[in-house]
Design an enzyme around this catalytic site. Sequence first.
Site, PDB file in Angstrom:
ATOM      1  N   GLU A 104       2.346  -5.471  10.423  1.00 55.28           N
ATOM      2  CA  GLU A 104       1.516  -4.222  10.867  1.00 55.28           C
ATOM      3  C   GLU A 104       2.580  -3.356  11.623  1.00 55.28           C
ATOM      4  OE1 GLU A 104      -0.801  -2.799   9.146  1.00 55.28           O
ATOM      5  OE2 GLU A 104      -2.036  -4.534   8.168  1.00 55.28           O
ATOM      6  N   HIS A 127       3.328  -3.677   6.609  1.00 53.09           N
ATOM      7  CA  HIS A 127       2.148  -2.712   6.343  1.00 53.09           C
ATOM      8  C   HIS A 127       2.415  -1.658   7.447  1.00 53.09           C
ATOM      9  CE1 HIS A 127      -0.288  -5.045   3.421  1.00 53.09           C
ATOM     10  NE2 HIS A 127       0.510  -5.797   3.698  1.00 53.09           N
ATOM     11  N   HIS A 184       0.977  -1.108   0.104  1.00 50.61           N
ATOM     12  CA  HIS A 184       0.118   0.055   0.045  1.00 50.61           C
ATOM     13  C   HIS A 184       0.979   1.279  -0.019  1.00 50.61           C
ATOM     14  CE1 HIS A 184      -3.068  -2.845   2.072  1.00 50.61           C
ATOM     15  NE2 HIS A 184      -3.609  -2.606   0.732  1.00 50.61           N
ATOM     16  N   GLU A 218       1.613   3.426   2.935  1.00 46.32           N
ATOM     17  CA  GLU A 218       2.197   2.671   4.268  1.00 46.32           C
ATOM     18  C   GLU A 218       3.571   2.780   4.102  1.00 46.32           C
ATOM     19  OE1 GLU A 218       0.027  -0.596   4.723  1.00 46.32           O
ATOM     20  OE2 GLU A 218      -2.153   0.501   4.654  1.00 46.32           O
TER      21      GLU A 218
END
Length: 537
Positions: free
Chosen positions: A342, A248, A141, A144
């Site tokens: 993440e 991410h 993404h 990110e």
Amino acid sequence: MRTVKSVAVVICWCALIGLLPDGIGAAQPESSATGEERILQRKSDDPIGVPDAHYPYDNSSILQKQRAYQPDVGELDFVYHNHDEMTRYLRATTARYPNLTALYSIGKSAQGRDLWVLVVSASPYEHMLGKPDVKYIGNIHGNEAVGRELLLHLAQYLVSSYASDPYIKWLLDNTRIHLLPSLNPDGYAASKEGTCDGGQGRYNSRGFDLNRNFPDYFKQNNKRSQPETEAVKDWISKIQFVLSGSLHGGALVVSYPYDNTPNAIFHSYLSQPSLTPDDDVFKHLSLTYANNHGKMSRGVACKTASPSFENGITNGAAWYPLTGGMQDFNYVWHGCMEVTLEVSCCKFPPAYELRKYWDDNQLSLLKFLAEVHRGVQGFIVDPTGNPVERAQLKIKGRDIGFTTTKYGEFWRILMPGVYKLEVFADGFLPKEIDFMIVEQHPTLLNVTLQPSKRTTHTIVQMPFSSPNTQSEVSFGDTETVSNIEGVKDLVQLPVTSPVQQMPDVAASVSLPANTPSGDGKTDGISASGGDRLIFTP
């Protein structure tokens, strides 16, 4: 001369699988092997016994402290790098460390930017027989951005620590690490530093979410495949990756497969978990990362309205189901165990916070990669000792399969216990072998298959049925990246056991300033067939 080379090759194969006594075959063979070398038949299919001294693998008790690291600001600082700056840094790194790095592109983004991959290894240009390939992918993404910079600094840390840190030397001597800092450079170019939320730059330049763009195990994914997605699919079908992490932002948690579920009608938070047959392994891998992170294992929610995660890990579908995720595709289609990392509550935090994110993630990034040396590894051969390529393997009771490389190699991450390996290959009788996994070192297991009287076609039974899942599964082959051509077919044959001793290093090691490790540049890119990459100047 050809006879001498053949003898050297056979000696190396024998030494690799433990057929020769100590001291025989100690000389390094010439590098002109063609990939058609033979593995001599073992007398039995029992797991190869390896003394603990050869594999003091205890990733839970070593490398407890963060390593000293100060990047050379002339090469890399804690700031964000646009695509041109990132490209210059990657090229400069391969020129400065030609013996430890190699650069290649797996394709181009929708707007024509290269999708660069940096290999960091003691053998960056050649596949190391019996030693696994792993990967990190960042910035899927575009907004990110922390993972993108973390991977650049990970590369710098690895190459600058190789000569001074025994743990890093062990890791690079026994593993080929592929770092893809930005899978979505177009989205990154449209993003804005300091933006913690929102979707600006998340998608590629055509408006597609790349982490919803892969084939799905449970549901038909009708989204038009994007060039970035196609590049990844081609890449991982041609290199036998064993372990992977996708970086991410927007949360602080490790999410593991499955991301989707056969029962989800709409996407919502706090759904039911969708567990893989390897759930114990995925939880262990996730905890390895979370427990070594500066904050993640506390399970604190990023925002009041956001969910908290016990021990800093979650099943993907339990968090929220999604269709077309990359980690499920890696696992189901290619047997590669991938998790989603993440790493920041803020998607694109200010650059002055990057040092903090590096400090939080440094130890996790290293120890996660080392987990690839847990479990079982070995070779599948025929009665004459030739490797069996693309044999289909499965751990009994765990119905997601994996395959051998063109050299008959296989790897599978498993927790300690007793297992049964099921092996199938066209033209051979199926075989089952019992083996044991221990904590201290990987189990080495060589299997000899006997020819069948007629050629049979192997079918792998999937654990769940779905409208778009066929009963016959293709796991890809081991040819090389399609846009890399025109060089010789070389394979580095080790004369020692596939994985060398992991050093017991529990204290911080001060690192010297960066110094060139040799002359030469690696700017042009090329490779040969097989699951190894070879690059030319």
